[in-house]
Design an enzyme around this catalytic site. Sequence first.
Site, mmCIF file in Angstrom:
data_model
loop_
_atom_site.group_PDB
_atom_site.id
_atom_site.type_symbol
_atom_site.label_atom_id
_atom_site.label_comp_id
_atom_site.label_asym_id
_atom_site.label_seq_id
_atom_site.Cartn_x
_atom_site.Cartn_y
_atom_site.Cartn_z
ATOM 1 N NE ARG A 61 -17.979 -3.227 3.257
ATOM 2 C CZ ARG A 61 -18.992 -2.550 2.728
ATOM 3 N NH1 ARG A 61 -20.235 -2.775 3.117
ATOM 4 N NH2 ARG A 61 -18.761 -1.620 1.816
ATOM 5 N N GLY A 97 -17.583 -5.759 -2.094
ATOM 6 C CA GLY A 97 -16.887 -5.503 -3.349
ATOM 7 C C GLY A 97 -17.764 -4.800 -4.372
ATOM 8 C CG HIS A 144 -2.032 -0.944 1.190
ATOM 9 N ND1 HIS A 144 -3.073 -0.815 0.311
ATOM 10 C CD2 HIS A 144 -2.301 -2.063 1.910
ATOM 11 C CE1 HIS A 144 -3.939 -1.802 0.489
ATOM 12 N NE2 HIS A 144 -3.481 -2.574 1.449
ATOM 13 N NE ARG A 161 -14.412 0.007 -4.187
ATOM 14 C CZ ARG A 161 -14.909 -0.812 -3.269
ATOM 15 N NH1 ARG A 161 -14.150 -1.207 -2.259
ATOM 16 N NH2 ARG A 161 -16.156 -1.233 -3.356
ATOM 17 C CB SER A 188 -14.107 -0.013 1.330
ATOM 18 O OG SER A 188 -13.455 -1.251 1.536
#
Length: 231
Positions: free
Chosen positions: A194, A196, A45, A68, A76
Amino acid sequence: MTFWRRRTPTMWFPLSTSLSSKTKSNRQHLLLNSPPGRSRLLHTHLPCSYLPEKVRSSPGCKLVYVARNPKDTLVSLWHFLNKNLKADPFPLERAVETFCRGVMPFGPFYEHVVGYWEESEKRPDEVLFLKYEDLCRNPREQVRMLAMFLGRETNIDVEKVLWRSSMNRLKELKVNKDDAVKEGQHVGNSAFFRTGTVGDWKNYLTSDMAQRIDQLTRLKLQGTGLSFDDE
């Protein structure tokens, strides 16, 4: 999320300071003693500017970055923190405020995304920038693009790749249903799955919250050529 692939005998990888010395030693041994000619697939990350020069400039090393929509990213992360933090619930209003101020676990969202976007514009043969929304809408096209980028387009079974990487399949794997926290991890594997769903932010953000983030997005991405869809 960034993935990098390199066909060399050695590779650097950022090791968490929370890992035990034994775990660090094992990982360093695996990464620094990879057989010649063997590919290594690693993920991080870290912002682009934090990647070591060895990763960014080494011949044969390719980076794949998946970005995203900022509103879905925020929702999220908010769910993830509330599910896994051993503390009081993290209010959504506070999550929006900290997101807009750039207080994120791996640095400000927009600077993080723009860093890899600009790198992909400079070095398209070595850095591939993908959007999560495109992966969901046109998975076959995106998989073929990824395969071509990695030089694997001639021997890829697209349908098999889609099946193996589908959210439904991954969520049902026994290893990903495990809530146990293993050495070197802060949460169990189940925490990473979760829904998506694209556009899930609409179920949580108020119109004022969404407008604030949209305004910030336009400001931060102005002049970059990068944009995100809401649908």
